[in-house]
Motif scaffolding. Sequence first.
Motif, short mmCIF file in Angstrom:
data_model
loop_
_atom_site.label_atom_id
_atom_site.label_comp_id
_atom_site.label_asym_id
_atom_site.label_seq_id
_atom_site.Cartn_x
_atom_site.Cartn_y
_atom_site.Cartn_z
N HIS A 134 51.88 -58.86 13.15
CA HIS A 134 50.69 -58.89 12.08
C HIS A 134 50.03 -57.49 11.77
CE1 HIS A 134 50.56 -63.33 13.26
NE2 HIS A 134 50.86 -62.83 14.66
N TYR A 136 51.37 -53.54 10.03
CA TYR A 136 52.27 -52.53 10.04
C TYR A 136 51.76 -51.27 9.83
CZ TYR A 136 50.41 -53.47 5.21
OH TYR A 136 49.69 -53.78 4.07
N HIS A 146 48.23 -57.40 8.37
CA HIS A 146 48.82 -58.10 6.97
C HIS A 146 48.16 -59.20 7.09
CE1 HIS A 146 51.59 -58.94 3.90
NE2 HIS A 146 52.48 -59.73 4.79
N SER A 149 50.19 -62.84 7.34
CA SER A 149 50.93 -63.07 8.59
C SER A 149 50.34 -64.25 9.33
CB SER A 149 50.96 -61.83 9.58
OG SER A 149 49.90 -61.43 9.97
N LYS A 176 49.11 -51.10 0.31
CA LYS A 176 48.69 -52.35 0.95
C LYS A 176 50.07 -53.48 0.47
CE LYS A 176 43.79 -52.78 1.45
NZ LYS A 176 42.76 -53.64 1.01
N ARG A 177 50.59 -54.15 1.44
CA ARG A 177 51.53 -55.00 1.21
C ARG A 177 51.03 -56.16 0.34
NH1 ARG A 177 55.02 -55.33 6.78
NH2 ARG A 177 55.82 -53.26 6.69
N ASP A 178 49.77 -56.55 0.72
CA ASP A 178 49.01 -57.58 0.13
C ASP A 178 47.50 -57.15 -0.32
OD1 ASP A 178 49.10 -60.86 -0.10
OD2 ASP A 178 47.15 -60.09 0.41
N ASP A 181 45.16 -57.39 2.76
CA ASP A 181 45.23 -56.44 4.03
C ASP A 181 44.03 -55.73 4.28
OD1 ASP A 181 47.58 -57.96 4.07
OD2 ASP A 181 48.90 -56.18 3.68
#
Length: 455
Positions: A134, A136, A146, A149, A176-178, A181
């Motif tokens: 959840h 990273y 995240h 997730s 950020k991946r999203d 986040d």
Amino acid sequence: MDLKIYDTSRRQKMTFEPRVAGKVGLYVCGPTVYDRIHIGNARPIVVFDVFARLLRTLYGDVTYVRNITDIDDKINARAKERGIDIRDLTETTVARFREDCAELKCAPPDVEPRATETIPEMIAHIEKLIDNGHAYALDDGHVLFHVPSWRDYGKFANKDRDEQISGARVDVASYKRDPADFVLWKPSDAETPGWPNPWCEKGRPGWHIECSAMSEKYLGPDFDIHGGGIDLVFPHHQNEIAQSCCAHAEGARDDRFARYWMHNGYLMSEGEKMSKSLGNFYTVAELLEEFPGEALRLVILQAHYRQPLDFSKDKCREAKAALDRLYRLKQAALATGAQAVRDDAVHAALMDDMNTPLALAKLHELNDGVTTGEGAARFLGALDLLGIAVDDPETWFKGGSDGPSAEEVESLIEARKAAKASKNFAEADRIRDELKDRGVVLEDKPGGITEWRRA
């Protein structure tokens, strides 16, 4: 009678049932200690002080935890602005916060953890989130939760995907991946406080992870009630829930963490949003220069905790006059020798989702009976439960900061006695009138005794 509270997560009034019979854990978000608290900050402090008092009448084991956030970029910026050490700023601000709470007649919580004292628990919590998929870690030392997730993210705050991203834009970054986040940990530079950690040489926690770690440390991963201001629902409390539910390998369920959520409503000031530019921004310390802390407390309790509160100085003046009446009634009640007992009507009002306006109305219905033993006992019990008129009446009437000091009043009373003894009644009357003009009322009693109080 069952205790009813409005649960924010279910959006309805619920019958409260503790996880463990006879035992209750309450966690409330406390201050970020970079400046004096304002009257809006004071509202949850007063509200949950009364709630904790109520819980202690019902359960034998109550643990009230209210944290202190002493790691924050606002703190760093304020210390730099003033040219002082960060620790000096936080220690001074914590001391002043406690002074303000005492003036508001709020008892200290059972546990008052600090973020700086809970760093190992925060790091361990973040590691669990990474292990469970959840969160990273990035090469630069940032660790992020995240959001995609966890499928239940946004459910508590009733926020859809667009609203989640909008709320996260206070901290949008390319790493950020999203877009939704949020930061769990971040690297610190040479001038910023930081601690050893697995992801960078020196770093510090994000804001939200603090409460997840502190509440679990002192109340466990699953506890009864979480409280705070309505402004904290998103993103802070939504992020707390996500972190706390997802940190446990047995499953990320939204029924973990706090079973019930209580939030006090917004505060307006003089009919408008509180703002320094409008001249209606009041710190508790500034208000205490004009009014006793109990007057501020009474104003806060006159509105239901979930409803907006329009705070004003006129209401403080009215509350001060109301407290004068309550203290005179308390004098009469104490004179009967009665000991405080619970008044069922006041208690019942608080049992119905902390209906303090109704509780105060029921308190006033007790006024006529304060000279009888039973009525006096119930009146005193109601004052104790609400935390108002808690001082000795003599202290209340003589201890104000307005007008002459107690020493000066006593000196003038002695001068008046001397004037009367020498039959200089004009001088005695002059002294009496002078004190009256300065807000002090004299009452001559049999045996040559003169009592006084501030008007």
